[in-house]
Design an enzyme around this catalytic site. Structure first.
Site, PDB file in Angstrom:
ATOM      1  N   ASP A  79       0.849  -1.187   0.000  1.00 55.67           N
ATOM      2  CA  ASP A  79       0.000   0.000   0.000  1.00 55.67           C
ATOM      3  C   ASP A  79       0.886   1.237   0.000  1.00 55.67           C
ATOM      4  OD1 ASP A  79       0.933  -0.265   2.597  1.00 55.67           O
ATOM      5  OD2 ASP A  79      -1.008  -0.053   3.573  1.00 55.67           O
ATOM      6  N   TYR A  81       3.010   4.597   0.954  1.00 60.41           N
ATOM      7  CA  TYR A  81       3.708   5.027   2.161  1.00 60.41           C
ATOM      8  C   TYR A  81       2.739   5.818   3.031  1.00 60.41           C
ATOM      9  CZ  TYR A  81       8.078   3.964  -0.345  1.00 60.41           C
ATOM     10  OH  TYR A  81       9.085   3.342  -1.026  1.00 60.41           O
ATOM     11  N   PHE A  92       6.172   2.072  -4.162  1.00 62.75           N
ATOM     12  CA  PHE A  92       7.569   2.197  -3.754  1.00 62.75           C
ATOM     13  C   PHE A  92       8.214   3.528  -4.143  1.00 62.75           C
ATOM     14  CE2 PHE A  92       6.830  -2.405  -4.341  1.00 62.75           C
ATOM     15  CZ  PHE A  92       7.024  -2.817  -3.033  1.00 62.75           C
ATOM     16  N   HIS A 201       9.401  -9.074   0.971  1.00 65.00           N
ATOM     17  CA  HIS A 201       9.278  -7.622   0.828  1.00 65.00           C
ATOM     18  C   HIS A 201      10.640  -6.954   1.052  1.00 65.00           C
ATOM     19  CE1 HIS A 201       7.697  -3.541   1.587  1.00 65.00           C
ATOM     20  NE2 HIS A 201       6.634  -3.951   0.924  1.00 65.00           N
TER      21      HIS A 201
END
Length: 237
Positions: A79, A81, A92, A201
């Site tokens: 999702d 930041y 990202f 991740h």
């Protein structure tokens, strides 16, 4: 299709969806009740004084910058930041003007440097998106300061429809699934005509469990070249 009046509500502001028109024609979500429920939920949360990220005109940034016909790679994250200075609608990525690079993005850049040697002067990934890298999160919004807070409000339907569309209608795409939220969608990517790259991740909690050394950037370009497609220029411009 959502009518002009509704396009001026919370999710779609002004004319920020110009390129998104091709996605709206192809993805049923945008004319669905789920879309309207999410819109009402976000409006309610905002009216309660909560800060919703990213800003209205950036929620669909991934689709605006990467039209369907250009998609060659999908990078799937969790999702946005949960901080206003970072979230701008691309998984990202952060705005070019932001100097504070989040730890997750720092780890992506470490792997990028290790994999293909690229330097990273800032954290904006729009150059990737413009070449056909769909930088998609499994949830397109988040409450400020609360990671993963909007995973259950309906965005997963959009994620499934987009991944299914690309998987079924495209040939020789690369799907890069980073983290458990993204890897859950592996089961719907059944078309053998694509390359799927999975890893933990890139966050500090998981990067050393298999993200570092996974070489997603070079693997992607090798696959694209082997199938007669132009590789991605992974430079940060």
């Amino acid at each position: 299709m959502v009518n002009a009046q509704k396009e001026k509500k919370f999710l779609l502001k002004n004319n920020s969806f110009s390129i998104m028109e091709n996605w709206k024609r192809l993805v049923p979500f945008f004319s669905s009740d789920t879309y309207e429920r999410i819109e009402k939920f976000l409006q309610f949360e905002q009216n309660q004084g909560k800060s919703i990220l990213p800003t209205h005109d950036n929620i669909f940034n991934a689709f605006n910058l990467t039209p369907f016909e250009k998609v060659k790679v999908v990078i799937l994250g969790q999702d946005p930041y949960p901080s206003p200075q970072h979230a701008h609608g691309l998984a990202f990525s952060i705005p070019k003007s932001t100097q504070d690079i989040p730890p997750t993005l720092k780890n992506i850049f470490k792997e990028l440097k290790s994999d293909i040697g690229n330097d990273t002067p800032h954290g904006n990934l729009e150059h990737w998106a413009q070449q056909g890298v769909l930088l998609l999160n499994t949830a397109l919004t988040v409450e400020e300061g609360k990671s993963n807070s909007h995973q259950s409000i309906g965005w997963k339907i959009l994620t499934k429809e987009v991944l299914t569309l690309v998987s079924q209608k495209k040939k020789h795409c690369v799907f890069i699934l980073w983290g458990n939220n993204a890897r859950k969608y592996r089961k719907i990517l059944t078309n053998p005509a694509h390359l799927i790259i999975e890893s933990p991740h890139p966050s500090p909690l998981a990067a050393y469990r298999g993200f570092f050394g996974s070489k997603p950037f070079s693997k992607t370009n090798t696959y694209l070249k082997e199938n007669g497609l132009i590789p991605i220029d992974w430079k940060i411009l």
